[in-house]
Design a protein around this motif. Structure first.
Motif, short mmCIF file in Angstrom:
data_model
loop_
_atom_site.label_atom_id
_atom_site.label_comp_id
_atom_site.label_asym_id
_atom_site.label_seq_id
_atom_site.Cartn_x
_atom_site.Cartn_y
_atom_site.Cartn_z
N ILE A 272 0.80 -1.22 0.00
CA ILE A 272 0.00 0.00 0.00
C ILE A 272 0.83 1.28 0.00
O ILE A 272 0.39 2.32 -0.49
CB ILE A 272 -0.98 0.00 1.20
N ALA A 273 2.05 1.22 0.53
CA ALA A 273 2.85 2.44 0.70
C ALA A 273 3.25 3.09 -0.62
O ALA A 273 3.26 4.32 -0.73
CB ALA A 273 4.10 2.14 1.53
N LYS A 274 3.58 2.28 -1.63
CA LYS A 274 3.96 2.86 -2.91
C LYS A 274 2.79 3.62 -3.54
O LYS A 274 2.96 4.71 -4.09
CB LYS A 274 4.46 1.79 -3.88
N GLY A 275 1.61 3.04 -3.45
CA GLY A 275 0.43 3.71 -3.97
C GLY A 275 0.18 5.03 -3.26
O GLY A 275 -0.13 6.05 -3.88
N TYR A 276 0.35 5.02 -1.94
CA TYR A 276 0.17 6.23 -1.15
C TYR A 276 1.21 7.28 -1.52
O TYR A 276 0.91 8.47 -1.64
CB TYR A 276 0.25 5.90 0.34
N ALA A 277 2.45 6.84 -1.71
CA ALA A 277 3.53 7.76 -2.10
C ALA A 277 3.23 8.39 -3.46
O ALA A 277 3.47 9.59 -3.66
CB ALA A 277 4.85 7.02 -2.15
N VAL A 278 2.70 7.61 -4.39
CA VAL A 278 2.32 8.14 -5.69
C VAL A 278 1.25 9.22 -5.53
O VAL A 278 1.31 10.30 -6.13
CB VAL A 278 1.82 7.02 -6.62
N ASP A 279 0.25 8.94 -4.69
CA ASP A 279 -0.81 9.91 -4.47
C ASP A 279 -0.29 11.20 -3.84
O ASP A 279 -0.75 12.30 -4.17
CB ASP A 279 -1.90 9.31 -3.57
N LYS A 280 0.68 11.08 -2.93
CA LYS A 280 1.27 12.28 -2.32
C LYS A 280 2.04 13.10 -3.35
O LYS A 280 2.02 14.34 -3.32
CB LYS A 280 2.17 11.90 -1.14
#
Length: 342
Positions: A181-189
């Motif tokens: 999940i963290a990579k997806g969240y980083a992309v969104d940020k």
């Protein structure tokens, strides 16, 4: 077009197998994206190795915009990478409790939400199982029943307690792994930063977890769906705008034990890796965080239950590819797919 594709592949060709594979995907993706008639927009791109993968940012903007977006991704990496001893997640895993930043708490809360809607198929407490299978890969053997049961006893998202800014793991030895999940969240940020800076059109791609903002040089962004068994081919092409896209598959990270491939995606209920059914899952969702988490959760659920889940969720579509290239798609997948090769 062919010369451009060859040049891109050469540009991103590293000696390491992982980097070579990711480089090919990136080159293919860019080649697909820039197909068609040119627009007046001037896009620039930059690629870095971050979060244990290749991160590429393409914007109709400035290099300053790109650097700010990379900084947002790096911030998330230094909060949530459990292989860096000083990160918040690493400290939490060691001590069993820690005061966390807003970003890390948000990711954990979102992860718990996805655990609930996937009925535990997505679970960030799989850390002990991940470490066990990594050790099995090094030792070239399968886990014993005792090893598997011990790791399984530490898995369960309901044993995460959140009180204000403090998170506590209720069982000693529990470990969180935010890899799903963290990579997806980083992309969104990163996309959030670009929007704040006035960027209207951009693509942020973190090793296959991506967000397509606005449009590319030829209209909507075009994304190639990787063939799970022939890494030089794609299954089809989708066209997306203002959506997150993520793929989970067994074709990149895996261990070979006793001549058999064991993928890196683990079923939290059994402790075993998911084999062949499916081989890959691609999700289109309103944001990259959702796409990232659901790609993993649906992969564990399998084609039948996974497709039921996708079809039950608003603004979410997906394709599931299983052994023998059996392909199933959600009810609205067709509005994004522009070409199918299999």
């Amino acid at each position: 077009m062919q010369d451009k594709t060859r040049d891109l592949i050469k540009l991103y060709r590293w000696g390491d197998k992982m980097k070579t594979f990711l480089a090919f995907l990136m080159a293919l993706f860019i080649a697909l994206t820039f197909m068609g008639e040119k627009t007046e927009a001037k896009f620039i791109s930059e690629t870095k190795i971050m979060m244990d993968t290749t991160v590429s940012i393409t914007v109709d903007g400035s290099y300053q915009d790109i650097q700010k977006a990379f900084s947002a991704i790096e911030k998330i990496n230094f909060l949530m990478n459990d292989y860096i001893p000083s990160t918040e997640i690493s400290v939490l895993n060691r001590k069993g409790t820690n005061k966390l930043s807003c970003d890390t708490r948000q990711v954990i809360l979102k992860a718990i939400h996805f655990s609930k809607i996937t009925r535990g198929a997505f679970d960030i407490t799989v850390g002990p199982l991940v470490r066990l299978w990594q050790r099995m890969g090094r030792e070239k053997r399968l886990p014993t029943s005792n090893e598997l049961n011990r790791a399984l006893s530490l898995v369960g998202y309901k044993n995460i307690k959140i009180s204000g800014d403090t998170v506590k793991l209720l069982k000693k030895g529990m470990m969180l792994d935010l890899g799903g999940i963290a990579k997806g969240y980083a992309v969104d940020k990163a996309i959030e930063v670009l929007r704040e800076r006035g960027v209207k059109n951009a693509l942020v791609n973190a090793g296959g977890d991506m967000y397509c903002l606005g449009e590319g040089p030829s209209g909507k962004w075009r994304v190639g769906i990787q063939h799970p068994r022939n890494l030089r081919k794609i299954v089809g092409i989708i066209s997306v705008a203002n959506r997150g896209v993520a793929t989970s598959g067994d074709y990149y990270r895996y261990h070979v034990i006793n001549g058999k491939r064991f993928g890196h995606i683990i079923n939290p209920a059994t402790g075993w890796t998911v084999q062949d059914i499916p081989m890959s899952v691609t999700i289109i969702a309103p944001n990259a965080t959702t796409a990232d988490a659901l790609a993993t959760g649906v992969f564990v659920l399998g084609p039948v239950k996974g497709l039921e889940l996708i079809n039950s969720l608003p603004k979410v579509e997906g394709v599931i590819i299983s052994k023998g290239m059996k392909i199933v798609t959600s009810s609205g997948w067709g509005k994004y797919e522009i070409k199918r090769f299999y």
